[in-house]
Structures are given as C-alpha cells and as structure tokens.
Design an enzyme around this catalytic site. Sequence first.
Site, PDB file in Angstrom:
ATOM      1  N   TYR A 108      64.782  37.283   2.787  1.00 54.38           N
ATOM      2  CA  TYR A 108      64.386  38.154   1.687  1.00 54.38           C
ATOM      3  C   TYR A 108      65.363  39.318   1.589  1.00 54.38           C
ATOM      4  O   TYR A 108      66.033  39.648   2.563  1.00 54.38           O
ATOM      5  CB  TYR A 108      62.978  38.685   1.941  1.00 54.38           C
ATOM      6  CG  TYR A 108      61.891  37.630   1.907  1.00 54.38           C
ATOM      7  CD1 TYR A 108      61.435  37.120   0.694  1.00 54.38           C
ATOM      8  CD2 TYR A 108      61.313  37.157   3.077  1.00 54.38           C
ATOM      9  CE1 TYR A 108      60.420  36.175   0.657  1.00 54.38           C
ATOM     10  CE2 TYR A 108      60.302  36.212   3.051  1.00 54.38           C
ATOM     11  CZ  TYR A 108      59.859  35.723   1.837  1.00 54.38           C
ATOM     12  OH  TYR A 108      58.856  34.791   1.807  1.00 54.38           O
ATOM     13  N   CYS A 155      50.312  26.635  20.789  1.00 60.28           N
ATOM     14  CA  CYS A 155      49.419  26.193  19.724  1.00 60.28           C
ATOM     15  C   CYS A 155      49.869  24.807  19.292  1.00 60.28           C
ATOM     16  O   CYS A 155      51.058  24.600  19.031  1.00 60.28           O
ATOM     17  CB  CYS A 155      49.500  27.130  18.521  1.00 60.28           C
ATOM     18  SG  CYS A 155      49.135  28.840  18.905  1.00 60.28           S
ATOM     19  N   CYS A 200      55.772  31.693  24.743  1.00 56.91           N
ATOM     20  CA  CYS A 200      54.426  32.061  24.342  1.00 56.91           C
ATOM     21  C   CYS A 200      53.498  31.942  25.541  1.00 56.91           C
ATOM     22  O   CYS A 200      53.768  31.189  26.472  1.00 56.91           O
ATOM     23  CB  CYS A 200      53.924  31.128  23.241  1.00 56.91           C
ATOM     24  SG  CYS A 200      54.561  31.583  21.624  1.00 56.91           S
ATOM     25  N   LYS A 227      57.677  32.451   1.061  1.00 53.14           N
ATOM     26  CA  LYS A 227      56.242  32.238   0.847  1.00 53.14           C
ATOM     27  C   LYS A 227      55.894  32.278  -0.641  1.00 53.14           C
ATOM     28  O   LYS A 227      56.288  33.196  -1.339  1.00 53.14           O
ATOM     29  CB  LYS A 227      55.463  33.298   1.595  1.00 53.14           C
ATOM     30  CG  LYS A 227      55.658  33.193   3.092  1.00 53.14           C
ATOM     31  CD  LYS A 227      55.051  34.365   3.818  1.00 53.14           C
ATOM     32  CE  LYS A 227      55.432  34.359   5.271  1.00 53.14           C
ATOM     33  NZ  LYS A 227      56.820  34.829   5.495  1.00 53.14           N
ATOM     34  N   CYS A 254      51.855  24.717  16.009  1.00 52.51           N
ATOM     35  CA  CYS A 254      52.998  25.639  15.901  1.00 52.51           C
ATOM     36  C   CYS A 254      53.998  25.166  14.845  1.00 52.51           C
ATOM     37  O   CYS A 254      54.429  24.021  14.845  1.00 52.51           O
ATOM     38  CB  CYS A 254      53.704  25.760  17.241  1.00 52.51           C
ATOM     39  SG  CYS A 254      55.060  26.953  17.215  1.00 52.51           S
TER      40      CYS A 254
HETATM   41  C1  LIG Z   1      57.233  35.648   6.351  1.00 51.17           C
HETATM   42  C2  LIG Z   1      58.608  36.066   6.494  1.00 51.17           C
HETATM   43  C3  LIG Z   1      58.984  37.388   6.276  1.00 51.17           C
HETATM   44  C4  LIG Z   1      57.997  38.458   5.894  1.00 51.17           C
HETATM   45  O1  LIG Z   1      57.446  38.209   4.646  1.00 51.17           O
HETATM   46  P1  LIG Z   1      56.354  39.165   4.033  1.00 51.17           P
HETATM   47  O2  LIG Z   1      55.883  38.450   2.815  1.00 51.17           O
HETATM   48  O3  LIG Z   1      57.027  40.465   3.748  1.00 51.17           O
HETATM   49  O4  LIG Z   1      55.283  39.335   5.074  1.00 51.17           O
HETATM   50  C5  LIG Z   1      60.312  37.712   6.407  1.00 51.17           C
HETATM   51  N1  LIG Z   1      61.238  36.789   6.727  1.00 51.17           N
HETATM   52  C6  LIG Z   1      60.905  35.499   6.920  1.00 51.17           C
HETATM   53  C7  LIG Z   1      61.977  34.520   7.238  1.00 51.17           C
HETATM   54  C8  LIG Z   1      59.585  35.099   6.814  1.00 51.17           C
HETATM   55  O5  LIG Z   1      59.262  33.815   7.043  1.00 51.17           O
END
Ligand SMILES: *Cc1c(COP(=O)(O)O)cnc(C)c1O
Length: 438
Positions: A122, A138, A134, A346, A141
């Site tokens: 991001y 899990c 860990c 996401k 996982c």
């Molecule tokens: C989930 C994730 C984040 C954080 O995402 P948010 O939506 O801000 O919680 C950052 N980098 C990666 C690679 C992720 O998988």
Amino acid sequence: MIYTRKQEKIAQKIGQESTITNWKDWKWQIKHSIKSISTVEKLLGIQLKEEEKEKLKKTLEKFPLSITPYYLSLIDPEDFQNDPVFIQSFPSDKELKIASYDLNDPLAEEKDSPVPGITHRYPDRVLFHISNICSMYCRHCTRKRKVGDVDFIPEKANILKGIEYIKNHPEVRDVLLSGGDPFMLSDEYLDWILSEISAIPHVEVLRIGTRMPVVLPYRITDSLIQVLKKYRPIWINTHFNHPREITTSSKEALNKLADAGIPLGNQTVLLAGVNDCPKIMKSLFQKLVANRVRPYYLYQCDLSEGLEHFRTPVGKGIEILESLIGHTSGFAVPTYVIDAPGGGGKIPLMPNYLVSWGTHKVVLRNYEGVITTYQEPESYEKVFCDRNCDTCHLQLKISEGEENSVIGIEKLLSDHDNAISLTPSDNERIRRRKGKSK
Ligand SMILES: *Cc1c(COP(=O)(O)O)cnc(C)c1O
C-alpha cells in the site's frame, strides 16, 4: 489468577512437579508446547483410531503440529472433534488436499517484498515480518508455506535492512509488525526494534499483529507492558476466532493492554466448522467489544495450500454481516474482506443496501427490510479540483506531501487526472492493440 483443575491435571502430566507458577510462565509454556499426536492424546485423555493417526503422519511431515499447553487446555475432550480450539490446532488429512486454484503464496507477499522481511503493498504503510516463529501453529495459517521452517528470529543485521528501507521511504507512516508472532521475541529485542522504528521521524503509527492473547495470554507480562508503553501510538491487533477462546486469562491479558492505553483490534478468519455461523460470530464480536477490543477485519479464508476444508462460500460471510449490521453495535461489526490473490490487497465486501438510484433520489433498504428513500440535493455546486489548493475556498490546505499521484478509482473520480478508464496491462485486448500498432 485462574488455574483450573483441568489445567492443573495437564500441567502434572507434563511434569510431576509442575506448579501454577510454571503454568503461568510463558517460556515454560513454549518449552512444553505439544508437538506430537500421542502427547495430545495423553494430555487430553482421548484416543484416536490407529488408521486415523496413520493418515495424519503425512500431514505432519508437511505441516507440523505445535500447541501451547494453555490453548490445549481449552479443548473439550468430550466433544473434541467439533471443538473450535481442536480444529484450529490439530492436524487433518484434508490439509494434504491441494485444489487446482490453491497458491503457495496467495497474497504474493514475496513479490511485493523489496527487502527481506518487508512487504510494501500500500502507498503509506508496510508489513514487517520480524519473527518467523509462533507459540502455536494455526492449522488455517495463511503463511502455511512457512510453518515448520527452521524456527528463527532474524538477527539485528537483517532487521536493520528492513529498518533502513523504512528510513529511505518517507511515504511510510504506518509500520505493521507481524510474523510469525512478534511477541515471540524477548522484551529486550522487541524494545530495540520498537525504539529503532519509532525514531524514524515519518513513522506516525506502529502496529503489532499477535495471537498471544488467544493462545498464550501469559505472554502479556507487566514487563512487556512496560516496553510497549514507551512507544506511542502502538495499535495491537489480535486474532480471536471463537467465543470459547475468550477466557479469564485472555481477558486479563486484554485488560492489561487496554489499561496501558493501547487500542486493540481483532482479525477473525471465517472458518468452516469453527465459526461459520451468525450466532457464534455475534457472540464473539460482542464479547470482544465488552473487553475493549474492536473487531477490525473478518477475513475470507485465503487460497493458501491446504486450507480448502476451512473455506466457506463468500455468501456465508455476507450472511453473517446481514445478521450483524443494524442488529448490534456498529463497532461490533468488522469489515469483511477478501485479501486479493496475487497481491491486490484487501477488498471489502458488504451486503447491498442501495436498492436503486435516480437523478435526485436513492432508494435504500435497512437491516429489517424497510425500503426507504433519501432525497439528494436539487442543486450541488461541484467544487472543481485541480489540486491547486491556493484558489480553493475549502479549508483544506494540507501539506504538499499529500499531493501524491492518485491511483485506482480515486484517479477516475478526480478532476486533475485525465484518465477515463483503468485497464490491466496484462490483457488480451490490450496486447492485440499493441500488436497492431507495431
Ligand atoms: C493487511 C496489510 C496491511 C495493512 O492493511 P490495513 O488495511 O491498513 O490494515 C499492510 N500491508 C499488507 C501487505 C497487508 O497485507
């Protein structure tokens, strides 16, 4: 401090002289983590069929077993096959089934990794894997590919490479420490990492993702709290999947963290046979909120290899949200997401509340089925935005750092970018076009 009869019995089976002090010592718990099926049988007083155990041998070669005595003590031996803790921690021969669409690294974390340990996906935040281990494994996982790799905690030189990357990228304002479990590190090592990262001027927020409050709540010691309190703001996300995981000890751990002023979130994975039920989910999220934990994400189970039997249709997640939105406190409802295979990040999913839309009216429905309308303004003076904030009457003269180039849908909606469509570059039609212009 609670120490149940069942826990006492398990502790004594592990070592004759075990005491409550041992039991509550997280290092004792890790040292006595259960790694074999026969130990699970012995400690729980259960008996699996020989042929069943034979089948599990292959699973264990690929995906080993590890359960903390504490987490094991939550299993109900009377109905262990249906027990949510058992299902999350005990191997299944179904893990060997690899579906044609399963992926080894479904989130392409390695492709988006500029230096070892960092995933930069991001614009303004990075994921930083500071531990490869860990306290328990899990079964669901998402990084199953790594489970059972030789356990290791990266040494300072390696961690420093990640820190160097963050230093060199002023756009990174949020660093998410993950793993493995970051709380597998000693307090001193964690303290060092946190101090290094928080000394970087452009890092505004630190986050830690840990399952310790669920699987080993005794890790949340007073001395760990003392370390965490030194660095603000730290947000902690944990991973409860079932209300049965919320115990006196886990509540104590959450309480300590919340009392230290640490905002708490929770990420739940939607798992077939564990929590694919609106009633279970509502109870889980309400209990979390009662313990000052904000349900953050509800994950659709990833396409990692060996997780097929845990996956539900997406409709199950939507159905669960239908039973939550409006029915309970808004902050007890997490955002349901699919982490896009291939590394798209996401993607949130929601039931549809927008029924229709005319020029000045939207038709909406609520959680009860009421159909309603919202009248939009007859006139709305659109603020043309060319990102020349000096001429704008809105009091939004934010620093220049914000004026990054826009991406995605944001780009299509903006006035200052001429893009009219977003087209994937790897597309048959585009390749044909390119072929023609040659
Ligand atoms: C989930 C994730 C984040 C954080 O995402 P948010 O939506 O801000 O919680 C950052 N980098 C990666 C690679 C992720 O998988």
